[in-house]
Write an enzyme that holds these catalytic residues in place. Sequence first.
Site, PDB file in Angstrom:
ATOM      1  N   HIS A 103      43.911   7.291  55.158  1.00 52.71           N
ATOM      2  CA  HIS A 103      43.331   6.930  53.863  1.00 52.71           C
ATOM      3  C   HIS A 103      42.157   5.994  54.062  1.00 52.71           C
ATOM      4  O   HIS A 103      42.090   5.263  55.052  1.00 52.71           O
ATOM      5  CB  HIS A 103      44.384   6.262  52.973  1.00 52.71           C
ATOM      6  CG  HIS A 103      45.052   5.073  53.596  1.00 52.71           C
ATOM      7  ND1 HIS A 103      46.071   5.197  54.510  1.00 52.71           N
ATOM      8  CD2 HIS A 103      44.811   3.757  53.472  1.00 52.71           C
ATOM      9  CE1 HIS A 103      46.449   3.995  54.903  1.00 52.71           C
ATOM     10  NE2 HIS A 103      45.695   3.094  54.301  1.00 52.71           N
ATOM     11  N   HIS A 105      40.067   2.878  51.999  1.00 53.22           N
ATOM     12  CA  HIS A 105      40.070   1.921  50.884  1.00 53.22           C
ATOM     13  C   HIS A 105      38.656   1.856  50.306  1.00 53.22           C
ATOM     14  O   HIS A 105      37.679   1.716  51.061  1.00 53.22           O
ATOM     15  CB  HIS A 105      40.414   0.512  51.370  1.00 53.22           C
ATOM     16  CG  HIS A 105      41.786   0.361  51.959  1.00 53.22           C
ATOM     17  ND1 HIS A 105      42.808  -0.285  51.307  1.00 53.22           N
ATOM     18  CD2 HIS A 105      42.293   0.761  53.146  1.00 53.22           C
ATOM     19  CE1 HIS A 105      43.890  -0.291  52.072  1.00 53.22           C
ATOM     20  NE2 HIS A 105      43.603   0.345  53.200  1.00 53.22           N
TER      21      HIS A 105
END
Length: 141
Positions: A103, A105
């Site tokens: 992922h 941010h």
Amino acid sequence: MAAYDPDNIFVKMLKGEIPCHKLYEDDDTLAFLDIMPRTEGHVLVITKEPAPDLYGISPEGLAKLAAVVQKLAPKIKDAVGADGVLIQQFNGAAAGQTVFHLHFHIIPRKDGVPMGPEGAKMADPDALAATAEKIRNVISA
Ligand code: AMP
């Protein structure tokens, strides 16, 4: 590359087994609010590939993920009235990674406003819902 747990918390979100403040989804990615935001509008963009980290995703999958980060970052910045955007991505516990599903941010930053510490506290659910609404409005405009 870290071991990949196919039942990790982000997979549960992809399957709809755990709720999230969803902001964007396509065939390859999902974006939602971080539940412990370091600033207002802290968003996570995750791949749908079973990749624990940067080393484990295909180049094509990474390109798709990066394109979504590129598309969403300015919209999130505008939605929360920020001045800049910090993009973060951790690989390995030593680097600060806590969820081993790749992922990015997206962390909006305002001039002179310090960023909160990582994983400090759960945000107020109503505040998260209000922020999600603001961001969805800009994304869909
Ligand atoms: P990282 O340190 O890059 O692995 O970050 C994982 C992020 O996932 C942290 O910023 C957490 O606050 C966030 N997180 C963990 N559980 C949830 C959840 N249920 N919903 C939204 N964000 C989460």
